[in-house]
Scaffold this motif. Structure first.
Motif, PDB file in Angstrom:
ATOM      1  N   UNK A  22      83.789 -24.610 -22.117  1.00  0.00           N
ATOM      2  CA  UNK A  22      82.988 -25.657 -22.753  1.00  0.00           C
ATOM      3  C   UNK A  22      82.935 -26.833 -21.781  1.00  0.00           C
ATOM      4  N   UNK A  23      81.760 -27.436 -21.641  1.00  0.00           N
ATOM      5  CA  UNK A  23      81.602 -28.595 -20.758  1.00  0.00           C
ATOM      6  C   UNK A  23      81.030 -29.754 -21.562  1.00  0.00           C
ATOM      7  N   UNK A  24      81.783 -30.836 -21.645  1.00  0.00           N
ATOM      8  CA  UNK A  24      81.320 -32.059 -22.302  1.00  0.00           C
ATOM      9  C   UNK A  24      81.134 -33.135 -21.239  1.00  0.00           C
ATOM     10  N   UNK A  25      80.010 -33.817 -21.291  1.00  0.00           N
ATOM     11  CA  UNK A  25      79.702 -34.839 -20.290  1.00  0.00           C
ATOM     12  C   UNK A  25      79.540 -36.200 -20.958  1.00  0.00           C
ATOM     13  N   UNK A  26      80.211 -37.170 -20.378  1.00  0.00           N
ATOM     14  CA  UNK A  26      80.214 -38.554 -20.866  1.00  0.00           C
ATOM     15  C   UNK A  26      79.212 -39.346 -20.035  1.00  0.00           C
ATOM     16  N   UNK A  27      78.299 -40.035 -20.709  1.00  0.00           N
ATOM     17  CA  UNK A  27      77.155 -40.621 -20.013  1.00  0.00           C
ATOM     18  C   UNK A  27      77.202 -42.141 -19.874  1.00  0.00           C
ATOM     19  N   UNK A  28      78.318 -42.757 -20.182  1.00  0.00           N
ATOM     20  CA  UNK A  28      78.423 -44.195 -19.985  1.00  0.00           C
ATOM     21  C   UNK A  28      78.931 -44.458 -18.571  1.00  0.00           C
ATOM     22  N   UNK A  58      77.066 -40.777 -26.725  1.00  0.00           N
ATOM     23  CA  UNK A  58      77.638 -41.016 -25.397  1.00  0.00           C
ATOM     24  C   UNK A  58      78.131 -39.741 -24.718  1.00  0.00           C
ATOM     25  N   UNK A  59      78.286 -38.667 -25.482  1.00  0.00           N
ATOM     26  CA  UNK A  59      78.678 -37.372 -24.932  1.00  0.00           C
ATOM     27  C   UNK A  59      77.569 -36.355 -25.180  1.00  0.00           C
ATOM     28  N   UNK A  60      77.461 -35.384 -24.297  1.00  0.00           N
ATOM     29  CA  UNK A  60      76.583 -34.243 -24.543  1.00  0.00           C
ATOM     30  C   UNK A  60      77.303 -32.986 -24.082  1.00  0.00           C
ATOM     31  N   UNK A  61      76.884 -31.849 -24.627  1.00  0.00           N
ATOM     32  CA  UNK A  61      77.464 -30.580 -24.198  1.00  0.00           C
ATOM     33  C   UNK A  61      76.516 -29.913 -23.224  1.00  0.00           C
ATOM     34  N   UNK A  62      77.057 -29.409 -22.126  1.00  0.00           N
ATOM     35  CA  UNK A  62      76.228 -28.805 -21.083  1.00  0.00           C
ATOM     36  C   UNK A  62      76.258 -27.286 -21.148  1.00  0.00           C
ATOM     37  N   UNK A  63      75.159 -26.708 -20.720  1.00  0.00           N
ATOM     38  CA  UNK A  63      75.055 -25.251 -20.577  1.00  0.00           C
ATOM     39  C   UNK A  63      76.006 -24.795 -19.472  1.00  0.00           C
ATOM     40  N   UNK A  64      76.573 -23.603 -19.625  1.00  0.00           N
ATOM     41  CA  UNK A  64      77.430 -23.041 -18.582  1.00  0.00           C
ATOM     42  C   UNK A  64      76.863 -21.711 -18.105  1.00  0.00           C
ATOM     43  N   UNK A  65      77.421 -21.204 -17.014  1.00  0.00           N
ATOM     44  CA  UNK A  65      76.964 -19.928 -16.464  1.00  0.00           C
ATOM     45  C   UNK A  65      77.230 -18.774 -17.415  1.00  0.00           C
ATOM     46  N   UNK A  66      78.118 -18.992 -18.377  1.00  0.00           N
ATOM     47  CA  UNK A  66      78.402 -17.966 -19.383  1.00  0.00           C
ATOM     48  C   UNK A  66      77.523 -18.131 -20.613  1.00  0.00           C
ATOM     49  N   UNK A  67      76.582 -19.065 -20.545  1.00  0.00           N
ATOM     50  CA  UNK A  67      75.737 -19.314 -21.705  1.00  0.00           C
ATOM     51  C   UNK A  67      76.493 -20.105 -22.756  1.00  0.00           C
ATOM     52  N   UNK A  68      76.088 -19.935 -23.996  1.00  0.00           N
ATOM     53  CA  UNK A  68      76.729 -20.633 -25.105  1.00  0.00           C
ATOM     54  C   UNK A  68      77.786 -19.726 -25.712  1.00  0.00           C
ATOM     55  N   UNK A  69      79.011 -19.793 -25.176  1.00  0.00           N
ATOM     56  CA  UNK A  69      80.055 -18.886 -25.651  1.00  0.00           C
ATOM     57  C   UNK A  69      80.423 -19.143 -27.102  1.00  0.00           C
ATOM     58  N   UNK A  70      80.143 -20.345 -27.587  1.00  0.00           N
ATOM     59  CA  UNK A  70      80.412 -20.619 -29.000  1.00  0.00           C
ATOM     60  C   UNK A  70      79.548 -19.738 -29.887  1.00  0.00           C
ATOM     61  N   UNK A  71      78.378 -19.360 -29.368  1.00  0.00           N
ATOM     62  CA  UNK A  71      77.457 -18.553 -30.151  1.00  0.00           C
ATOM     63  C   UNK A  71      77.578 -17.060 -29.933  1.00  0.00           C
TER      64      UNK A  71
END
Length: 307
Positions: free
Chosen positions: A194-200, A233-246
């Motif tokens: 999982x990749x979470x990105x902080x944008x501030x 302020x946070x977003x979740x990014x796509x990964x090379x494994x796709x959406x593993x949560x799904x």
């Protein structure tokens, strides 16, 4: 991490994220990857504490950082002693790699081995380097102390810990960033990413490698964290494994109604339920397990009343 960064805008997002896991009962360990202050202006973005806008995301954290960030001698020990990361274990030994290439390799190995012992009780280890991941995995390189090594992430993970590490996008273009942030997913294919990105301020990403047994729990923590205003302020990014949560876990069944429509019900890796109707195959419905059961119970209740 450097002591000069304590309490800056990036620090706020980091602690807010960790506090979500702590609040859910996860034992967190922090390896600061602490390096010496460098006299630069990095870490001086603390003006946000003079306004109230960011306080809504975590008022207690905001108020505590306000008492720390403007101290001339602030340090990670202020964070450790403040209580904002309660019941957390820390490794705060300075990562000092002065000397020859051989010296740097030896010092790094010794330093990291101490961290293994210090953080042994942690379920989730947060690795907080200045810059991110050193792709070459070579501790003898100049400025290697500013990075985590892939082998160090792998060592923590293989010892049973879940791992999240700080990663800075810098000036990487889209393609380079996609490859860079996915490097550890290729190296540890059994990990759920999982990749979470902080944008501030500048873009700061937090890259999780999660053991399968903990993935549902961690997804619930992350989803709850993102649902309460933090998605601003946070977003979740796509990964090379796709959406593993799904990812579908393989548990599912199909039912064909008298109208000829087939409904397929599948369980996802994040414990939510996916519903697909044959008459609208591209319109997928995702509901929580609780919501799905509520629907079944309501339908059963209505049917019973009619009878």
């Amino acid at each position: 991490m450097k002591n000069q960064y304590v309490g800056d805008l990036g620090d706020f997002g980091k602690y807010a994220l960790l506090r979500a896991f702590i609040g859910a009962g996860v034992k967190v360990g922090v390896n600061w990857y602490l390096t010496e202050n460098d006299g630069s202006t990095d870490g001086k973005f603390t003006d946000y504490l003079n306004k109230d806008k960011m306080s809504r995301y975590d008022p207690d954290l905001f108020d505590t950082l306000k008492t720390i960030a403007f101290k001339p001698d602030k340090s990670v020990f202020d964070i450790q002693n403040s209580g904002i990361l309660s019941d957390t274990v820390f490794y705060s030994e300075l990562l000092d790699l002065k000397g020859t290439a051989e010296d740097r390799v030896h010092k790094r190995k010794e330093w990291f081995e101490k961290s293994i012992k210090a953080l042994s009780d942690a379920e989730l280890i947060f690795m907080d380097p200045n810059n991110g991941l050193l792709e070459s995995d070579d501790p003898s390189k100049k400025n290697a102390e500013k990075y985590v090594l892939p082998s160090e992430i792998e060592e923590y993970f293989n010892r049973g810990h879940n791992v999240v590490y700080y990663c800075h996008k810098g000036r990487r273009g889209f393609g380079d960033w996609e490859s860079y942030k996915s490097l550890m997913f290729e190296r540890i294919p059994e990990a759920k990413p999982t990749v979470l990105t902080y944008h501030k301020g500048s873009q700061r990403s937090y890259i999780f490698l999660i053991h399968e047994k903990d993935f549902v729990q961690y997804r619930k923590i992350i989803d709850k964290f993102m649902a309460w205003k933090r998605s601003d302020v946070f977003s979740e990014e796509y990964t090379s494994k796709g959406n593993t949560a799904g990812d579908v876990t393989g548990e599912g069944f199909s039912v064909k109604g008298s109208d000829g429509i087939t409904v397929t019900i599948e369980k996802r890796a994040d414990a939510n339920i996916r519903i697909i109707r044959s008459d609208h195959p591209n319109a997928v419905t995702i509901v929580s397990a609780d919501s799905f059961l509520d629907r079944i119970i309501r339908l059963h209740t209505v049917d019973t009343i009619k009878k």
